[in-house]
Scaffold this motif. Structure first.
Motif, short mmCIF file in Angstrom:
data_model
loop_
_atom_site.label_atom_id
_atom_site.label_comp_id
_atom_site.label_asym_id
_atom_site.label_seq_id
_atom_site.Cartn_x
_atom_site.Cartn_y
_atom_site.Cartn_z
N UNK A 1 -17.52 56.84 -62.20
CA UNK A 1 -16.93 57.56 -60.81
C UNK A 1 -17.51 56.68 -59.63
N UNK A 2 -18.16 55.16 -60.08
CA UNK A 2 -18.36 54.54 -58.90
C UNK A 2 -17.47 53.02 -59.05
N UNK A 3 -17.61 52.32 -58.05
CA UNK A 3 -16.95 51.21 -57.92
C UNK A 3 -18.10 50.38 -57.20
N UNK A 4 -18.43 49.08 -57.74
CA UNK A 4 -19.41 48.32 -57.29
C UNK A 4 -19.02 47.09 -56.84
N UNK A 5 -19.92 46.55 -55.87
CA UNK A 5 -19.48 45.40 -55.17
C UNK A 5 -20.87 44.55 -55.01
N UNK B 1 -16.37 42.42 -56.14
CA UNK B 1 -16.33 43.54 -57.13
C UNK B 1 -16.78 43.13 -58.31
N UNK C 1 -16.14 47.18 -63.89
CA UNK C 1 -16.81 48.37 -64.73
C UNK C 1 -17.48 47.83 -65.88
N UNK D 1 -22.24 50.44 -53.67
CA UNK D 1 -21.79 51.29 -55.04
C UNK D 1 -21.10 52.44 -54.08
N UNK D 2 -19.60 52.47 -54.32
CA UNK D 2 -18.99 53.48 -53.74
C UNK D 2 -18.18 54.62 -54.37
N UNK D 3 -17.70 55.65 -53.81
CA UNK D 3 -17.11 56.52 -54.88
C UNK D 3 -16.14 57.35 -53.70
#
Lengths: 271, 66
Positions: free
Chosen positions: B31-35, B40, B43, B59-61
């Motif tokens: 449930x997160x995406x990371x830069x 980016x 996952x 770290x976004x959601x």
């Protein structure tokens, strides 16, 4: 009675937003009552989670389409960055949609038109299904179509204002110009009213004018009884669409009796 | 060493993977995406991406929005 965006078919012409609800439970009930098949979300820094705490992820049904927005982006680069993060977050399939927003001004939240066009062009090339939020300006809408937008989403009035269709004549122009432009290009492209709906009748009026769908957040989320408003706007959207397809009568300045004059057995009005 | 995660400084004793850091903060990886430093990190690569001093993580959601 379907709305097609790219290759995706929605049976419901109401797209619902997920912001500003009093509670997650309220949001969940609104999703249900709206019968919407697509929901907008924002992309933000992950809050420090508390174990077992419910989040938006828990209430969005698995089969619901997610439309991440790039709200809060004031530059093309930030818009693209947000879109790429949204796709990474949701995966290539579920993350194929993007609501392109490049905001030009904090007070009005009106779009930066050139920025929106540039971001849409870039994101179409990246393979996104692009649904840009745009001013109710026919030229801006045409330019978005030219760069490959999959829908155009003109504002009815400012975001969250609840003012309804502030300029219906302008909206009529937008609809007609887009339709003609699409015919020239042998394309079909949905027009979805985004922003400004305040109450059910606004959605109905927009649909009666011939738009293909409405996107509603604040009017539902901030209503006194949000789930009931979700239902009201769903019914109004459907009613407005039916009325559009049925074809309205011409407006006349004077009365036209519904009951026949012939066969009347009472006296005529005295002159 | 020190990194920045979502705008906040965080001291780390030694270099760990992004995945390990996220799990230690009880984030659900799905449930997160990371830069990392503006790029980016897919996952699938989070477990093999090691953090270095001065790294900047976002770290976004999903959150509610219209």
């Amino acid at each position: 009675m379907t709305l097609q965006i790219g290759n995706t078919v929605l049976r419901n012409r109401l797209i619902i937003g997920s912001g500003k609800y009093k509670s997650l439970d309220d949001a969940s009930k609104c999703i249900e009552e709206s019968q919407a098949e697509m929901i907008t979300v924002a992309i933000r820094r992950t809050p420090q989670s508390k174990a077992g705490e419910k989040t938006l992820w828990d209430i969005i049904p698995q089969d619901m389409h997610i439309l991440p927005n790039t709200a809060g982006c004031y530059t093309v680069d930030d818009c693209i960055r947000t879109a790429m993060l949204a796709r990474e977050l949701l995966g290539d399939q579920r993350g194929r949609f993007i609501k392109v927003e490049v905001i030009g001004d904090e007070k009005t939240l009106y779009p930066d038109v050139q920025g929106t066009i540039d971001a849409t062009a870039a994101l179409v090339k990246e393979g996104f299904i692009c649904m840009p939020y745009i001013s109710n300006d026919p030229i801006a809408c045409m330019r978005l179509i030219d760069v490959g937008a999959h829908a155009v989403m003109p504002l009815a009035s400012p975001i969250g204002s609840g003012l309804g269709i502030a300029n219906p004549y302008q909206m009529q122009t937008v609809i007609e110009v887009i339709r003609e432009h699409c015919i020239k290009q042998s394309r079909e492209l949905p027009i979805i009213i985004d922003a400004g709906v305040g109450v059910a009748s606004d959605a109905s009026i927009a649909m009666e004018m011939g738009v293909d769908g409405v996107l509603v957040n604040t009017a539902i989320a901030c209503a006194h009884d949000a789930p009931r408003m979700a239902r009201a706007i769903r019914l109004a959207t459907e009613g407005g669409r039916e009325a559009y397809l049925a074809g309205r009568i011409d407006k006349k300045l004077y009365a036209s009796a519904s009951s026949p004059v012939q066969g009347r057995f009472t006296s005529s009005p005295t002159q | 060493m020190q990194i920045f995660i979502n705008g906040e400084k965080l001291g780390l004793e030694n270099s760990i993977s992004v995945e390990k850091l996220l799990l230690s903060r009880e984030h659900d990886i799905a449930q997160v995406a990371v830069e990392l430093n503006g790029k980016i990190i897919r996952r699938a690569s989070l477990s093999e991406t090691l953090l270095n001093d001065g790294d900047v993580l976002e770290v976004v959601t999903l959150v509610g929005g219209g």
